[in-house]
Each structure stands twice: as structure tokens, then as C-alpha cells.
Design an enzyme around this catalytic site. Sequence first.
Site, mmCIF file in Angstrom:
data_model
loop_
_atom_site.group_PDB
_atom_site.id
_atom_site.type_symbol
_atom_site.label_atom_id
_atom_site.label_comp_id
_atom_site.label_asym_id
_atom_site.label_seq_id
_atom_site.Cartn_x
_atom_site.Cartn_y
_atom_site.Cartn_z
ATOM 1 N N GLY A 1 -9.545 9.555 18.475
ATOM 2 C CA GLY A 1 -8.086 9.633 18.614
ATOM 3 C C GLY A 1 -7.369 8.406 18.109
ATOM 4 N N ASP B 1 -12.199 20.227 14.828
ATOM 5 C CA ASP B 1 -12.034 19.395 16.016
ATOM 6 C C ASP B 1 -11.827 17.950 15.556
ATOM 7 O OD1 ASP B 1 -12.000 18.151 18.415
ATOM 8 O OD2 ASP B 1 -13.944 18.880 19.092
ATOM 9 N N LEU B 2 -10.756 17.360 16.024
ATOM 10 C CA LEU B 2 -10.380 16.016 15.589
ATOM 11 C C LEU B 2 -11.542 15.029 15.724
ATOM 12 C CD1 LEU B 2 -8.100 14.030 14.762
ATOM 13 C CD2 LEU B 2 -7.733 13.665 17.205
ATOM 14 N N ASP B 3 -11.840 14.332 14.672
ATOM 15 C CA ASP B 3 -12.864 13.282 14.702
ATOM 16 C C ASP B 3 -14.229 13.811 15.126
ATOM 17 O OD1 ASP B 3 -10.737 11.649 14.103
ATOM 18 O OD2 ASP B 3 -10.475 10.955 16.147
ATOM 19 N N GLU B 4 -14.523 15.055 14.804
ATOM 20 C CA GLU B 4 -15.778 15.613 15.301
ATOM 21 C C GLU B 4 -16.676 16.176 14.206
ATOM 22 O OE1 GLU B 4 -17.462 15.616 17.884
ATOM 23 O OE2 GLU B 4 -16.146 15.232 19.587
#
Lengths: 286, 286, 286, 286
Positions: free
Chosen positions: B203, B228-231
Amino acid sequence: MSRATDTWILTAQCPGVLGTVNAVTAYLYEQGCYVCEHQSFDDRLSGNYFIRAEFGQPDHFNEAAFCEGLSQQLKPYGMRWELTAPARRMKVLLMVSKADHCLNDLLYRQRIGQLRMDVVGIISNHPDLEPLARWHGIDWHYLPMQPDGKPEQERKVMQVIEQTGAELVVLARYMQVLSADLCKKLDGRAINIHHSLLPGFKGAKPYHQAYEKGVKMVGATAHYINDDLDEGPIIAQGVEPVDHSHYPEDLVAKGRDIECLTLARAVGYHLERRVFLNGSRTVILK
Amino acid sequence: MSRATDTWILTAQCPGVLGTVNAVTAYLYEQGCYVCEHQSFDDRLSGNYFIRAEFGQPDHFNEAAFCEGLSQQLKPYGMRWELTAPARRMKVLLMVSKADHCLNDLLYRQRIGQLRMDVVGIISNHPDLEPLARWHGIDWHYLPMQPDGKPEQERKVMQVIEQTGAELVVLARYMQVLSADLCKKLDGRAINIHHSLLPGFKGAKPYHQAYEKGVKMVGATAHYINDDLDEGPIIAQGVEPVDHSHYPEDLVAKGRDIECLTLARAVGYHLERRVFLNGSRTVILK
Amino acid sequence: MSRATDTWILTAQCPGVLGTVNAVTAYLYEQGCYVCEHQSFDDRLSGNYFIRAEFGQPDHFNEAAFCEGLSQQLKPYGMRWELTAPARRMKVLLMVSKADHCLNDLLYRQRIGQLRMDVVGIISNHPDLEPLARWHGIDWHYLPMQPDGKPEQERKVMQVIEQTGAELVVLARYMQVLSADLCKKLDGRAINIHHSLLPGFKGAKPYHQAYEKGVKMVGATAHYINDDLDEGPIIAQGVEPVDHSHYPEDLVAKGRDIECLTLARAVGYHLERRVFLNGSRTVILK
Amino acid sequence: MSRATDTWILTAQCPGVLGTVNAVTAYLYEQGCYVCEHQSFDDRLSGNYFIRAEFGQPDHFNEAAFCEGLSQQLKPYGMRWELTAPARRMKVLLMVSKADHCLNDLLYRQRIGQLRMDVVGIISNHPDLEPLARWHGIDWHYLPMQPDGKPEQERKVMQVIEQTGAELVVLARYMQVLSADLCKKLDGRAINIHHSLLPGFKGAKPYHQAYEKGVKMVGATAHYINDDLDEGPIIAQGVEPVDHSHYPEDLVAKGRDIECLTLARAVGYHLERRVFLNGSRTVILK
């Protein structure tokens, strides 16, 4: 960052105001103490000031008088301070389970004098590592964990700590979660090694978590324990590159070296009075 | 791990069964292709098999015929494969915001030939970096983000991607979260640099999070984006030691070098066809 | 190790005797200077003492009076000292040949404020890098090397140094051996980057030497120049693992990043007055 | 880069011509061998080709027949090859003097199964480390060095090597220079750890040399011995940053960890048949 064996260590911390450094150095000068190492750090965000000095013992040195005078000198600054004698060896209690790499490493470093500590005992919840303890001539306390027996077991742990006069407890891959109560009792004087680069992969089986995530680095974190699992102030971290060909068991194997090195470094800093607590963070003067 | 400039690259992946390697090497031998680099990896947990070979072009080489024959040969193994010509330069679109360190670094590496790619354009939601783009003679697309204007802005982004024929999108510190829709469209062909050692500090403002936590290492992670953010699957990670004296802005400064190096490494792997997707993880044959 | 932008820096060195630290801190205290960073090092082998302090400017600060008083205070200790004002930017002259990676890197760091220096000019014995200099708006001095023309060329180099008032000369991959005479003139104020981990692989083509030797690590060394080739006091070193698959040209490519990072670090230390000469070695207080 | 415990290893090297990889993979396929790891390296400068494959044992496997057929298959390529059975443990002889860190580390790694070797004996020219050997239950050979007694002592060393059937000799900080004669006898099957980053600081007391030079990195080098002191092919190197505050004895202490890790890595590569000699260099397939 090495430490001479014949020097006194003075550590102090206080709110950062004008004159803090001078209060210490002026006193050392008056007392004829030759300062061979001196660091200070002013944390402009927390407003705390940290000082560490090593000095040679002057002729006719009287520790009690020195402390009495210093106390007077530093009182106006609200300084908390500690003086450590050259020959002083901290009493350290080790706690382990089945994995012996950190234990083997710490005992080796103590044996050759790299870690200047007296290991006053080893506690384990498993019987496996007794021979290693015996070979080093160290008292062995086998305190198995019974179902629902944690309060009783921890009571015995505290008993050993008290009887041995241990000043530092090192959880050298002790695979039991301590109760909040025991954590509290050991606040600031127990170091744990967690086998991940915190805050990544808290909790159980961090290498397996790391494998699942597909990371390209694994690490280890040595930290003081507090009441939140794997959340105490970090002292040292180490890291190693890995790749897709490392299965979880390879990460475990690879991690052993990093865990040993990271824990030994953290214990060394603590023994040499280089670590200061600064809220949930540490300041390490080296 | 270097790449000669006059070799073909063949990459392939399939379920791991007897004969997969041989199917590839036998064909290359029949066709008179001299294999100068060859790696394979058998993932015994996922059951997938990955192959990468570089070979010199034989006399009288006919790409179409070669591919036709290879297709026949590899069909029984359910192999997905790709052949890349020596002179082939991938078309790459860069996306940036205000920070220019990664952009500066990538353009430099392209200019000196270390990253063999054609940068077909630069998209930004801020006007700041236009001069840098212009100096390198690269098309500049200023696509500012209006309130509630993300769908429209992303439509224009996709338009640029399509018009330029970009095969890879590199988010070189592009400080906008892409919509799930755009992420999906770019699945497997967009690389992002996140300024922390994932999964730690996902994040916003990871360096500030790292400061609060008091970590002794900061890092960067280059990964494919997914929804999925940063995943998304991790390609490369880099790390640097820090200490208590590093305030958040110092971590930001320190992190710039790691971000540049980590992103450049990941992009290089991708351009040289070294990266294979393996579920949520990557295999990198180097 | 970061530097606040509004602090004064005081550096000093002298023979190590009782009272050196106190002489400095007492004076700073008297003058109402708040010390936010302070390091000292007592070299027990050479007998030299090194001090560096950063302090905030007190109200009604008068630099001349401060220096006058300090001079009195420190005279008994034979201390050499230097005071640097907060806004002070050192004048730096860069010298390059054809390779532009270090130049690009240094100019970038200057542009974003990470290296607080004024680049007062760039000298080169080749015309290639003029556009890069021009884009950054920096004076360009093309001083080619004629056969037997070294004395004349170096005379012009010294002229540029004098005219620009350069306080530091950075040889950012300047591929000419300076004459002993010029080295002497630049003693302690010229930093060179050598592309090996000295003392290994002195002289020409170090990456080729490294390849022949089959090393598993390559490195770079930033050092002050003196009259013996590649032998001046070392400021910083960097290193990267390599393997058998790296041909000489790959080592050259790999080395570029290490050279940039190592040179930038050394220049940063120098600009922040962290480097002290200690015989043929350096002390770096950070 | 990990090694499964139930796989065969096939290593081969030959001049690089068309068909070398295929000759190996085709045969493995015919024989029903499932290749789970395969690397090859074509050295375009030396013209040598190196292959390493691990494969699972097929049903009805007959080692003798396999080797006979392989021999036929590879003869046209002038290939030298070696087949290693899954359960095969190499016989290793350790040689030490007084420092025990490498010995302690190697025995530990053997004990926990990380280094799969049989330590068939320990030779020392000093009596100090006998207890450590005894605790691990390993034969101890005390072969002191008499004045002018090197030929006699080395004769006894060779006798132990022959009687134990040692296939690899590891000089784990054995502080005697071997005679050219003994070096020759051990060519390619003796690994030494030198406590510097070769070629820097050859010969005696490298850490003291490093201190004098003022380096900012110290390292260790594991290499095969040959007849020139500290000049054999390098297998692994490790490095650690140091600074001005490290006196020679601190470098010695700091170096212990790097020596252990570097030597263990090199021995591991050798045991897993990953190291190939390539003139004065090594190729390591991992």
C-alpha cells in the site's frame, strides 16, 4: 565497532535539550577519563537523546564516587544512565527447542570470547539438545510443556531465571509462544530470533509462507519480545537471496546461517550496551 | 547470464513428464542448431516443467519451417513455447508520475544498450518529466487524472498501448492504482516496482511504514501486476541495510537506488525471456 | 547518516589526549549550539583523534566570533578544524572520458539534491559526452590529449580548476593517468573511481584481469588520488557476485552499477565532511 | 540449487560441438530417466562445454549397463563424464591447525545433514582441537611439524589420505604451506580457504595487510590448491563491509563468519558435483 576489553561503558538517554552531550563529556573530562569511543544520536522526531561512551579507567578510580558525582551532574537533564565495568560479563540464559543451529553458534562464539557473556543455563521444552549443553559444561533445564501446562512450565522458567540471576534471556529458536504475562516480565531483557524479515511472514512456518508468496529474498529478525507476537522492537535483520529452485526445506536450510548471524549480532549489540529502546524502535550506537 | 546478441531464444513450458527436455534438444540437434545456453527447471511441487535455450542460427535457417516442425514435435507434450529472433527488440511503454529516478535509469540503460528494448512511449499523469522524455526523443503522453476520471484516463492509456503496439508496460513509479479492469488487460505483460520488500508494507507510503516499524532493512520489489494491489508474481527484490538515523525521507532517498536496480533487473529478465509464470510465483532461468 | 539541511558541521582532528572531545563539546555548549549529531574516533594505533559534530544555529550567531573563540579553545590540543555553513555547496569539477555512466549518475544525484554540490564544469579528453553536459547546463571543457601533450593538457586542466574555483575534482571514469605533478597538486581533493576491489587488479583493464583470474566477485573502489597509481586512501568500496558465465564485457556491464554507487557514496561522504585522512587510510564518521 | 536425495547426478565436459547436449539428453530419455535438473554451459572463449543433470532412477535400472551404453554414446564427442549414485557420500579428510571456526562449522553442517559427506579423519599439526574431533567421534591424527620435518610429515599426511580413502581434502585453516609435491598429488581434490578476497592480500596475515591498506571490505576465498600459493582455481568468495574502527584483530573476528560460510559453500558445490575445472577457472553449475 569493536570493543576494547579494558574500557568502561557509559550509556545514557534523556529528552534532547541543550547541554546533554556536554554534561556527560565535561564530567568524564573532570574525572580524568580518556574517552576512546563516543556516539550520540538526537532523534528529532521523538525528541529523545542517546549517548554511549567508552573510556579508559583513570588512576585512583572509585566507581561509587564516580557514580555519585555523575548522578548529581545528570539529574537536571532527567537522564537515565548506566555504567558498565570492563570485566563485567552479563549473565545470559538460553532457551531452545529442537533446532540447534543458533545454540551451537552462540555457544561457539562464547567459547572463543567473541560474545563476552556467562551462559548461566539452557532451558528447553525438549530433551534433544542436552548433550550439546553438557559438552559445553552448561546447566541444562528440561522443562517440557504438558497439555494445559503452560502456566506451570512458565513458572518454572521464571524460577530458573531468578535462581541463575539471568539478566538477558535469548530465545534461540524456542518454538513456544510465551504468555503475555511472561513477556511482560521479560520486557526489554529477552531477545527472540524470528525466521523472517518482519513484518513479513509473522507467525508460524514463515519459510513456508515465503515459499508460497514466491519471494526472492528470505531473512531473519532479532527483536526484543513484547506482548504482541513477533512485534517487539527490532535489533537486527539479515537477508539472503533465493530463487524458484528453493523449496520450503531449502529455505529452512538457507535460513539457518542468517538466523545464526542475525541473532549473534543482536546479542553482541546488547552485551556491549549498544541498544537503546526508543518507543517501539531501537537506536543502536556502533 | 549474459546474452549474446546473435542467438535465438526458445522458451517452453509444460507438465513435467518423461521426455520433455529431450523433445526440445533432439529437435534443435536435428535442425543443426548449436545450443550455447540451456536451462531447465522441474518444479516437483507444481508439476510444471520450464525450458529455456539459446542457440546460434544454422546455415539455411527458415524460421517458419523451424516453427512448423517444432510445433509438431512438441504437441504431444502439451508444450507452450515461444521463439525469439536475435535482433528482436521488445516494444516497451513506460508509465511514470513525478519521481524520475527509475525513468532516468531505464532510459539510460536503453541508450547504452544494456536493456535491449524499444521504448515506444512514456505516459504520465503529471507534466513534470516531459523534458527528460524529449531529450531521449521519446513520445510523451500526458494523461492527467481528473476527479472521477479514471475510466476515461485508462481508456486513453489502453489506446496508447494499442497504437504503439507495446508488448510490455513498465510502471516506473506510476503512483496511481490501476483499475481491476486495466490490470486484467495487462495481465503478465506489465511490471510494477513497489518500494518495499513485499509482502511487508503493502500500500501507500511504504518507507514511512518501514520507519514506524523500525526495520533495519528496506527493499524494493518488481512484480507483474494482477488484480490484487501489490500481490502479483514477484520477479526481483533488492534490499539495503538502514539504521535508526534514517528518517522517512532518508529511506526514500536510500530506496531510489534499490528501486532502480531492482526494476532494471526485472525488466532485463523479461526482455531476455527468462521469466516464466508458475501460478502465483515466477521461475527465472538465468 | 543523513544530513539535515540547516545544520553547521564542525570537523576536527588532533593527537589523542585527555580532553579533546570535551574541548569541542564544552565550547559548543557555551555558545548555545544544539548538537544533533556527534561522532568521534580515537585511533589507538595511530594515536590520532577525529571529531565531527553537526549543530543547529543558535540565535544571534556570529560566525567570525565563533571561529575566533573556537580557535582559542582548541589551540592547546593542536587541533586542525573546519567549520561548514548549512547552505554551503562545494564547487566540484568532473573529469570524464567516453564512458558516461558515472557522469550521468552524479549529475542526476546533483539535480535531485541528493548530492549537494555545484558542478562548476566538466573536463573531458574526448568530445563524446558534451550533449549530456549541455543538457544539464554545465560548462564543458574539451581538452584532448595530443601525443606528448600531457604537460600542456594538464596545464589547461589546472587552469580550469583555478578559474572555476573547484574545491573537489572527481575523476568519473577519466581514463588518463595523471602525472605525479598534477596528482600532487590535487592531493586530498581529487577522488577517483577504480573499477576493481583494490588492491586487486590495479592498472589497466581490471575487469579483463578479473575474468582471467576467475573471481566470483567484482568490485569498485573510490579513493583519493596520490602519486602512486591506484594507491591513494580508500573512501568506499562496492562489490557484486559474478559467475563463470560472465565474460569480460559482462563484467564491464555489471560493474557500471557498482562504480556509480561507490563513487556517489564517496563523493557524498566528502561533501558532508565525513572523510578524514589518517595516514594512508581514511576515517569516515557517519 | 538444492539437491534431492534420491537422484543420480551425471556430469560431463567436452569440446563444444553440435550435438553435445542432445547426446546426453537423448540417452537419458532412451533409458527412461526423468531429468529433474539440467544445466549446461558453453564457454565460447575456451571452447569447452559443461553439462550437469540430475535424474530419478527408472525401474529396472542397471548401473553397469547404463554406464556401458553411455560410454558408447558419448565417445564420439570426447566427453569425460562421471555418474554419482543418490546415496553416495564422499569421503572427506579435514586438515586444521589451531583455529577451530571452520572445523566447528563443517562438522556441524555434516552432523545435521546439510553437507552430505563422510568425514574420515582430521589431521592437525597442533594438538588443540582433538576434543572437538573426539566429541564428533572422528579419527584424530596429530602430525606435528618438526624443524626440517616437512617431507616426513607430509609423507604421513599422504599415508592417512590413502588409508582413509579420502576423495577430498579440505584445508580448514591449516596454517602450513604444502610442498609443491603434495599440492601436485592433491591437484583438483583439495580445497583451501584463504582469508582474503584473492588476488588481493596473498600470503601471510591477510587481515593485517587489509588493515594497513585501509580497505572497506574484507573477504575470503575458497579455491582448489595448485602449486602456486593461493593461486588455484577459485570456487567461492565471500565479503563483508568493514570500516576504520576495525583493528586487525576485529578483521580477524569479522572474517571468521565469512570464512565459514565461503568454505562450506565451496565444499557443498564440490560434494554435489557442481564444480568443473576450466583451465585456471571454475564453472559452477547450480
